[in-house]
Design an enzyme around this catalytic site. Structure first.
Site, PDB file in Angstrom:
ATOM      1  N   ASP A  41      -2.733  -2.829   7.289  1.00 53.79           N
ATOM      2  CA  ASP A  41      -2.692  -2.193   8.473  1.00 53.79           C
ATOM      3  C   ASP A  41      -4.304  -1.619   8.922  1.00 53.79           C
ATOM      4  O   ASP A  41      -4.522  -0.731   8.809  1.00 53.79           O
ATOM      5  CB  ASP A  41      -1.873  -0.633   8.145  1.00 53.79           C
ATOM      6  CG  ASP A  41      -0.642  -0.916   7.804  1.00 53.79           C
ATOM      7  OD1 ASP A  41       0.038  -2.028   8.222  1.00 53.79           O
ATOM      8  OD2 ASP A  41      -0.143  -0.146   6.824  1.00 53.79           O
ATOM      9  N   GLY A 119      10.765   4.196   4.207  1.00 50.07           N
ATOM     10  CA  GLY A 119      12.100   4.657   4.472  1.00 50.07           C
ATOM     11  C   GLY A 119      12.547   5.883   5.107  1.00 50.07           C
ATOM     12  O   GLY A 119      13.822   6.155   5.215  1.00 50.07           O
ATOM     13  N   ASN A 155       9.567   7.935  14.575  1.00 47.37           N
ATOM     14  CA  ASN A 155       8.980   7.915  13.301  1.00 47.37           C
ATOM     15  C   ASN A 155       7.339   8.394  13.689  1.00 47.37           C
ATOM     16  O   ASN A 155       6.764   7.448  14.285  1.00 47.37           O
ATOM     17  CB  ASN A 155       9.095   7.093  12.429  1.00 47.37           C
ATOM     18  CG  ASN A 155       8.610   7.231  10.847  1.00 47.37           C
ATOM     19  OD1 ASN A 155       8.390   8.595  10.584  1.00 47.37           O
ATOM     20  ND2 ASN A 155       8.916   6.510   9.891  1.00 47.37           N
ATOM     21  N   ALA A 156       6.553   9.482  13.261  1.00 45.68           N
ATOM     22  CA  ALA A 156       5.450   9.876  13.381  1.00 45.68           C
ATOM     23  C   ALA A 156       4.532   9.044  12.415  1.00 45.68           C
ATOM     24  O   ALA A 156       3.732   9.368  11.596  1.00 45.68           O
ATOM     25  CB  ALA A 156       5.264  11.253  13.328  1.00 45.68           C
ATOM     26  N   PHE A 176      10.353   1.645  14.353  1.00 43.70           N
ATOM     27  CA  PHE A 176      11.771   1.551  14.178  1.00 43.70           C
ATOM     28  C   PHE A 176      12.265   2.665  15.094  1.00 43.70           C
ATOM     29  O   PHE A 176      11.724   3.141  16.099  1.00 43.70           O
ATOM     30  CB  PHE A 176      12.462   1.595  12.780  1.00 43.70           C
ATOM     31  CG  PHE A 176      12.071   0.236  12.037  1.00 43.70           C
ATOM     32  CD1 PHE A 176      12.974  -0.435  11.649  1.00 43.70           C
ATOM     33  CD2 PHE A 176      10.732  -0.030  11.453  1.00 43.70           C
ATOM     34  CE1 PHE A 176      12.841  -1.824  10.890  1.00 43.70           C
ATOM     35  CE2 PHE A 176      10.511  -1.125  10.719  1.00 43.70           C
ATOM     36  CZ  PHE A 176      11.637  -2.171  10.635  1.00 43.70           C
ATOM     37  N   GLU A 210       6.905  -1.843  15.456  1.00 42.18           N
ATOM     38  CA  GLU A 210       6.038  -0.685  15.142  1.00 42.18           C
ATOM     39  C   GLU A 210       4.626  -1.120  15.516  1.00 42.18           C
ATOM     40  O   GLU A 210       4.245  -2.038  16.068  1.00 42.18           O
ATOM     41  CB  GLU A 210       6.314  -0.338  13.617  1.00 42.18           C
ATOM     42  CG  GLU A 210       6.122  -1.496  12.810  1.00 42.18           C
ATOM     43  CD  GLU A 210       6.486  -1.300  11.442  1.00 42.18           C
ATOM     44  OE1 GLU A 210       6.961  -0.288  10.892  1.00 42.18           O
ATOM     45  OE2 GLU A 210       6.154  -2.005  10.440  1.00 42.18           O
TER      46      GLU A 210
END
Length: 319
Positions: A41, A119, A155-156, A176, A210
């Site tokens: 990333d 997850g 999702n943050a 997601f 994402e």
């Protein structure tokens, strides 16, 4: 929904130090990197004559290069977990920091990052900043946005700061769930103001989208994203896709006119025999793109790839 086996990723990142050879067919330059290039990333920036790449790992990992090609590891940003993280993400107990994004704006370098666990949507995006990356002195600017497993369908994580054509800051993020989100940022606080806008989603393959990156060029906002699955070594199916819009809030359409709100996205990079699952891209100055991919010649270790980014006659990105 992402980034399993964090200890494995960090171990690879800390031990990987080898030269890359140009094996990706490309019309633009594929940077031949040497030294320590183990990342996951990545986000890249240049300060003075030095490049810095920030990436997922213990305390948030930092690589530096004084020429753009030879890289070495420098001290992590957070020597210990910040005390307030556990208030929002109590299960993250090992100083594991994800998916940073670095930008220079209004005289400071702003570094957004994610705290989460694999997850889970119990996550936060935090902010730290500095007047000089080389100084190694970072200020804690606190919480930006948070989500919970029970209270949110997005999702943050995976933040990306974009400055629009009028000089106004925006933050995109998401992984997601109901897709990628965008929110206006206050110039003074560098925190959200206003409501969220959904800019991309997938209803196929488990909703796997994402890592948004938005950049502005010649009247268009370009949204890059990663689809399918990372973090599986040579079995990773990550791909980089893109679309564009005349408005930062969308709709973003791919080259076939399909909206990224409806599974659209033209593939920019899906990897090759050596480099599996390329993704979590970052675009710098509209002419450099960095991402990680899993090296099939090194047991699927995640490594940094950099290309010159080109634009075709119709204004679409290519390399």
């Amino acid at each position: 929904m992402k980034k399993p086996a964090k200890k494995w990723l960090v171990t690879v990142a800390l031990t990987c130090a080898m030269a890359l050879t140009s094996v990706i067919p490309a019309s633009a330059a594929f940077w031949n990197l040497t030294g320590d290039i183990g990342v996951h990333d990545p986000s890249i920036i240049k300060e003075g004559s030095s490049y810095y790449t920030f990436s997922t790992g213990t305390g948030l990992q930092v690589l530096r290069s004084d020429n753009g090609t030879n890289w070495y590891r420098t001290p992590q940003i957070f020597l210990q977990p910040l005390s307030w993280w556990k208030t929002y993400v109590p299960n993250n107990t090992n100083n594991d920091v994800w998916a940073p994004d670095i930008h220079y704006f209004n005289g400071r370098y702003w570094l957004y990052y994610s705290i989460s666990t694999f997850g889970s949507r119990t996550s936060l995006i935090g902010l730290t900043s500095t007047a000089s990356i080389g100084s190694g002195q970072w200020r804690d600017d606190g919480l930006v946005i948070r989500t919970t497993q029970e209270g949110n369908d997005y999702n943050a994580i995976d933040p990306n700061l974009t400055i629009d054509a009028n000089g106004e800051p925006w933050l995109s993020f998401g992984s997601f769930g109901s897709g990628l989100k965008l929110v206006k940022i206050d110039k003074n606080t560098m925190k959200p103001t206003g409501s969220l806008t959904t800019i991309a989603r997938r209803t196929t393959n488990g909703g796997a989208i994402e890592a948004p990156t938005i950049t502005y060029r010649n009247g268009y906002y370009y949204l890059f994203a990663s689809i399918d699955y990372c973090c599986r070594g040579v079995d990773s199916t990550y791909k980089i896709v893109y679309g564009r819009s005349t408005s930062i809030t969308g709709p973003y359409l791919d080259k076939n006119g399909v909206s990224m709100l409806n599974n659209g996205g033209t593939i920019l990079d899906s990897g090759n025999d050596r480099w599996k699952g390329p993704g979590h891209q970052d675009v710098y100055n509209n002419n450099i793109i960095v991402r990680h991919a899993y090296d099939a010649t090194d047991n699927g270790a995640p490594k940094m790839l950099i290309n010159d980014l080109l634009w075709d006659s119709s204004g679409w990105p290519t390399y």
